[in-house]
Design a protein around this motif. Structure first.
Motif, short mmCIF file in Angstrom:
data_model
loop_
_atom_site.label_atom_id
_atom_site.label_comp_id
_atom_site.label_asym_id
_atom_site.label_seq_id
_atom_site.Cartn_x
_atom_site.Cartn_y
_atom_site.Cartn_z
N ILE A 1 -32.47 -85.99 -47.91
CA ILE A 1 -31.71 -87.06 -47.25
C ILE A 1 -31.96 -87.11 -45.74
CG2 ILE A 1 -29.41 -88.06 -46.87
CD1 ILE A 1 -29.94 -88.01 -49.80
N THR B 1 -27.51 -95.74 -48.36
CA THR B 1 -26.77 -95.32 -47.17
C THR B 1 -25.27 -95.43 -47.42
OG1 THR B 1 -26.13 -96.03 -44.94
CG2 THR B 1 -27.47 -97.57 -46.18
N VAL B 2 -24.57 -94.34 -47.14
CA VAL B 2 -23.14 -94.28 -47.43
C VAL B 2 -22.35 -95.15 -46.45
CG1 VAL B 2 -21.12 -92.77 -47.61
CG2 VAL B 2 -23.35 -91.98 -48.43
N THR B 3 -22.45 -94.86 -45.15
CA THR B 3 -21.68 -95.66 -44.20
C THR B 3 -22.22 -97.10 -44.14
OG1 THR B 3 -22.99 -94.70 -42.43
CG2 THR B 3 -20.79 -93.80 -42.74
N ASN C 1 -14.61 -87.97 -45.02
CA ASN C 1 -15.54 -89.10 -45.15
C ASN C 1 -14.96 -90.30 -45.89
OD1 ASN C 1 -17.39 -87.72 -43.68
ND2 ASN C 1 -18.80 -87.29 -45.38
N ASP D 1 -30.27 -99.30 -38.92
CA ASP D 1 -30.96 -100.58 -39.14
C ASP D 1 -30.45 -101.31 -40.39
OD1 ASP D 1 -32.21 -98.27 -40.34
OD2 ASP D 1 -33.81 -99.59 -41.04
N LEU D 2 -30.08 -100.54 -41.42
CA LEU D 2 -29.66 -101.21 -42.67
C LEU D 2 -28.28 -101.86 -42.51
CD1 LEU D 2 -30.96 -98.50 -45.15
CD2 LEU D 2 -32.03 -100.68 -44.58
N ASP E 1 -24.40 -82.55 -48.03
CA ASP E 1 -23.34 -81.87 -47.29
C ASP E 1 -22.97 -80.51 -47.88
OD1 ASP E 1 -23.25 -83.89 -45.47
OD2 ASP E 1 -21.39 -84.81 -46.19
#
Ligand code: UD1
Length: 421
Positions: A331, A167-169, A23, A124-125, A309
């Protein structure tokens, strides 16, 4: 299609080297699109998701050279700004090309990811953040069509953007886009995951001006251009956590090399609470266990809280621990796909909304099960390692997306595990 066959009951002992984080590698590979000269990366694990990303970048004109765990990416002659549905549907993280393409070339066409096994997972973010930076974005025919051609010098404009959800990505996409924007961008309620920090460190080596990565406010002063750099990908905390849970369950003593205990606080706390002995020395972590564990409650949340995860792996641990555990997933809306499969091995689990109640049993019995997503697959491997007799795990391509040399690493530790075609 490959399957894994595991004969449970062997203790794990020895050393295992932890690979570079999937990741962290995925966004950093995409960051190569921002640079005018080659980006050199090391500790890039041999994983299916990495292959997919390299293939995607190759279709855009990035020149990729790969030798062992080193990858060089030259994006000096990018010719296509598109990520097709075919690419994005196999790997949602393909969305990470959107920010870099738009920031450097002023145009991007990226397929919407659509559904996936663990929930709807919208983007969307990512889109709203780019719009806040002035991008014109239209969604047509299942594609995100983004442009900056109407903006001064075709550059994204620095902006202040608050993300409703962590949000990570999303944080990574916007950080990459902002690195080449005109002016300063402030991302509020940003993800604090170590992979976000690793990306920021790599971008800064490339000439970006990013501060605050690892906190929930990241400030990015845009620069006019970025160059290549050399960067070693941070180690995979989820792979490390998975091996730690494995040895806690099977009993034995295993030392993880090239691991970062400081990235695993919540996981280590839970392992200790379950009864495993965890000791840390520099970049190695040792786990010792007699296999007799206590059930532990888990509640997933953004970093530094307990990672989603690792939820499935701890669910497997709880199935053979003493007591009853509550596992709450906050999450993702549908991340209990492993429960049905664990039940096939004899686990006692009931689900109520986003909480699973796991009653520890004295043992599991081997059976044929099916892997449904990456971490669900890992939980089935862990269950198989302690189940009586043979466990057959089908559809293991999910594991190949995220665990480098899984059977080899487990075999070297003493597990009885083999792959069959
Ligand atoms: C990343 C990780 C994944 C991990 C997850 C949470 C990568 C490649 N993947 O996924 O392994 O499980 O973080 O730690 O790094 N959301 C929205 N709108 C958006 C974006 C997200 O509603 O625009 C929601 C998602 O549906 C989800 C939550 O926010 O419910 C968190 O998702 P997010 O952090 O974005 O996950 P990923 O970045 O896809």
């Amino acid at each position: 299609m490959d399957k894994l066959i595991i004969k449970g009951g062997a203790q794990l002992n020895g050393d295992v080297i932890i690979s570079g984080a999937k990741n962290a590698a995925l966004p950093i590979l995409c960051a190569s699109l921002l640079a005018e000269t080659p980006l050199k990366l090391s500790s890039v694990a041999a994983l299916k998701d990495i292959d997919t990303t390299l293939k995607l970048l190759d279709t855009m004109g990035v020149k990729v050279t790969r030798q062992a765990d080193e990858v060089t990416l030259d994006a000096s002659e990018v010719a296509s700004f598109e990520a097709t549905y075919e690419m994005v549907k196999t790997m949602r993280a393909s969305i990470l090309v959107l920010g870099p393409l738009l920031a450097r070339f002023g145009s991007a066409r990226v397929s919407l990811p659509g559904g996936c096994a663990i929930g709807s997972r919208p983007v969307d973010l990512h889109i709203k953040g780019l719009q806040a930076m002035g991008a014109a974005i239209h969604i047509t025919h299942g594609y995100i069509q983004a442009s900056t051609l109407h903006l001064p010098n075709r550059r994204l404009q620095g902006a202040r953007y608050y993300m409703d959800l962590v949000t990570v990505t999303g944080t990574e996409n916007l950080m990459m886009a902002a690195a080449l924007a005109d002016g300063t961008t402030v991302l509020e309620n940003a993800a604090k995951e170590p992979e976000v920090v690793d990306l920021a460190e790599c971008l800064n080596k490339m000439g970006a001006k990013i501060e605050g990565a690892g906190t929930d406010v990241i400030t990015i002063e845009g620069v006019e251009k970025l160059n290549g750099a050399s960067h070693d990908i941070v180690c995979d905390r989820i792979e490390a956590g998975t091996y730690m849970v494995a040895v806690a369950m099977t009993g034995g003593e295993v030392t993880l090399l090239n691991a970062r205990a400081d990235l695993l606080d919540a996981v280590i706390d839970k392992l200790r609470e379950a009864g495993a002995e965890v000791t840390v020395s520099g970049d190695s972590i040792s786990v010792k266990s007699d296999g007799q564990l206590k059930a532990v409650n888990i509640r997933t949340a953004p970093h530094p809280a307990f990672p989603t995860d690792m939820q499935a792996q701890f669910m497997a641990l709880n199935t053979v621990s003493d007591g009853v555990a509550k596992v709450t997933e906050t999450i993702f809306e549908n991340r209990f796909m492993h429960v049905q499969e664990l039940q096939r091995l004899g686990a006692d689990i009931s689900i109520d909304g986003n909480t699973a109640l796991v009653k520890g049993a004295s043992h599991l019995d081997g059976a044929t099960v099916m892997a449904t997503d990456l971490r669900a697959s890992a939980s089935l491997v862990l269950a198989g390692l302690v189940a009586r007799d043979e466990t057959v795990i089908e559809r293991i391509y999910h594991l190949d997306r995220g665990y480098e040399h899984l059977e080899e690493k487990f075999t070297a530790l003493g597990a009885n595990i083999r792959r069959e075609n």
